[in-house]
Design an enzyme around this catalytic site. Sequence first.
Site, PDB file in Angstrom:
ATOM      1  N   TYR A   4      38.594  40.471  39.776  1.00  0.00           N
ATOM      2  CA  TYR A   4      39.209  40.241  39.843  1.00  0.00           C
ATOM      3  C   TYR A   4      39.835  40.404  38.354  1.00  0.00           C
ATOM      4  O   TYR A   4      40.928  38.709  37.851  1.00  0.00           O
ATOM      5  CB  TYR A   4      38.578  38.722  39.879  1.00  0.00           C
ATOM      6  CG  TYR A   4      37.815  37.971  41.551  1.00  0.00           C
ATOM      7  CD1 TYR A   4      39.558  38.062  42.070  1.00  0.00           C
ATOM      8  CD2 TYR A   4      37.088  37.241  41.202  1.00  0.00           C
ATOM      9  CE1 TYR A   4      38.881  38.130  43.602  1.00  0.00           C
ATOM     10  CE2 TYR A   4      36.718  36.990  42.245  1.00  0.00           C
ATOM     11  CZ  TYR A   4      37.926  36.324  43.541  1.00  0.00           C
ATOM     12  OH  TYR A   4      37.536  36.534  44.704  1.00  0.00           O
ATOM     13  N   GLU A  64      38.547  47.991  44.956  1.00  0.00           N
ATOM     14  CA  GLU A  64      37.341  48.090  45.391  1.00  0.00           C
ATOM     15  C   GLU A  64      36.370  48.159  46.443  1.00  0.00           C
ATOM     16  O   GLU A  64      34.743  47.559  46.330  1.00  0.00           O
ATOM     17  CB  GLU A  64      38.077  46.174  45.995  1.00  0.00           C
ATOM     18  CG  GLU A  64      39.539  45.462  45.755  1.00  0.00           C
ATOM     19  CD  GLU A  64      39.718  44.469  45.984  1.00  0.00           C
ATOM     20  OE1 GLU A  64      39.506  43.594  47.436  1.00  0.00           O
ATOM     21  OE2 GLU A  64      41.130  43.792  45.159  1.00  0.00           O
ATOM     22  N   LYS A  79      32.361  35.537  49.858  1.00  0.00           N
ATOM     23  CA  LYS A  79      31.831  34.684  48.918  1.00  0.00           C
ATOM     24  C   LYS A  79      30.800  33.285  49.020  1.00  0.00           C
ATOM     25  O   LYS A  79      30.167  32.571  50.263  1.00  0.00           O
ATOM     26  CB  LYS A  79      33.113  33.766  48.427  1.00  0.00           C
ATOM     27  CG  LYS A  79      34.103  34.697  48.679  1.00  0.00           C
ATOM     28  CD  LYS A  79      35.720  33.663  47.818  1.00  0.00           C
ATOM     29  CE  LYS A  79      36.731  34.772  47.294  1.00  0.00           C
ATOM     30  NZ  LYS A  79      38.454  33.933  47.174  1.00  0.00           N
ATOM     31  N   ASN A  84      37.304  29.842  49.332  1.00  0.00           N
ATOM     32  CA  ASN A  84      38.084  28.837  49.772  1.00  0.00           C
ATOM     33  C   ASN A  84      37.421  30.856  50.872  1.00  0.00           C
ATOM     34  O   ASN A  84      38.299  31.397  51.928  1.00  0.00           O
ATOM     35  CB  ASN A  84      39.476  29.868  50.109  1.00  0.00           C
ATOM     36  CG  ASN A  84      39.971  30.888  49.021  1.00  0.00           C
ATOM     37  OD1 ASN A  84      38.755  31.630  48.425  1.00  0.00           O
ATOM     38  ND2 ASN A  84      40.968  31.386  48.251  1.00  0.00           N
ATOM     39  N   HIS A 140      36.931  36.672  50.289  1.00  0.00           N
ATOM     40  CA  HIS A 140      37.968  37.746  49.943  1.00  0.00           C
ATOM     41  C   HIS A 140      38.268  38.941  50.884  1.00  0.00           C
ATOM     42  O   HIS A 140      37.314  39.790  51.590  1.00  0.00           O
ATOM     43  CB  HIS A 140      37.252  38.105  48.986  1.00  0.00           C
ATOM     44  CG  HIS A 140      38.038  39.761  47.817  1.00  0.00           C
ATOM     45  ND1 HIS A 140      38.891  39.789  47.191  1.00  0.00           N
ATOM     46  CD2 HIS A 140      38.003  40.939  47.916  1.00  0.00           C
ATOM     47  CE1 HIS A 140      39.901  40.593  46.888  1.00  0.00           C
ATOM     48  NE2 HIS A 140      38.605  41.578  47.977  1.00  0.00           N
TER      49      HIS A 140
END
Length: 147
Positions: A49, A126, A9, A112, A115
């Site tokens: 998402y 995805e 990310k 975080n 992904h």
Amino acid sequence: MEKTFLMVKPDGVQRALIGEIVSRFEKKGFQLVGAKLMNISEDLAKEHYGEHKERPFFGELVDFITSGPVFAMVWEGKDVILTARNMMGKTNPSEAAPGSIRGDYAVQVSNNIIHGSDSAESAVREIGLFFKEEELVSYDKAVAVWI
Ligand code: RTP
Ligand code: MG
């Protein structure tokens, strides 16, 4: 062979963690079959998402994931979907075990680092959202026989 979609990310890219993260999956014994540094459009972020669109944090999540470049990857290997999720650690870094990527490098749930697809269906969806078929590379690795 099973494939999963993993993505460093924007916070992981800014903190120069691409190499560290790639290294962990390489050393584990998985094989990189696709990768690119890219900016995510708002449309792609909302699609990716989509399962969270009713959640209160959806707007922030889309803003965050589009805030800077990400490093999108496809990895291949036995049970790679579940194993990669375990290597990432729990969603909230405060619950992620030391030794996991989020456990070692993250503090906040909103930042975080990585992904990873959460199921076989998510992985197919995805990978299809981020990569064209011709961007994935199939190749034999001599070391694979030892893993
Ligand atoms: P990801 O999809 O990014 O791999 O993360 P995940 O499966 O571990 O967690 P998921 O439930 O899919 O949530 C997606 C991302 O939304 C952010 N989040 N914020 N503020 C909050 O309570 C909250 N909850 C989730 C996290 O950044 C999470 O990675
Ligand atoms: Mg998720």
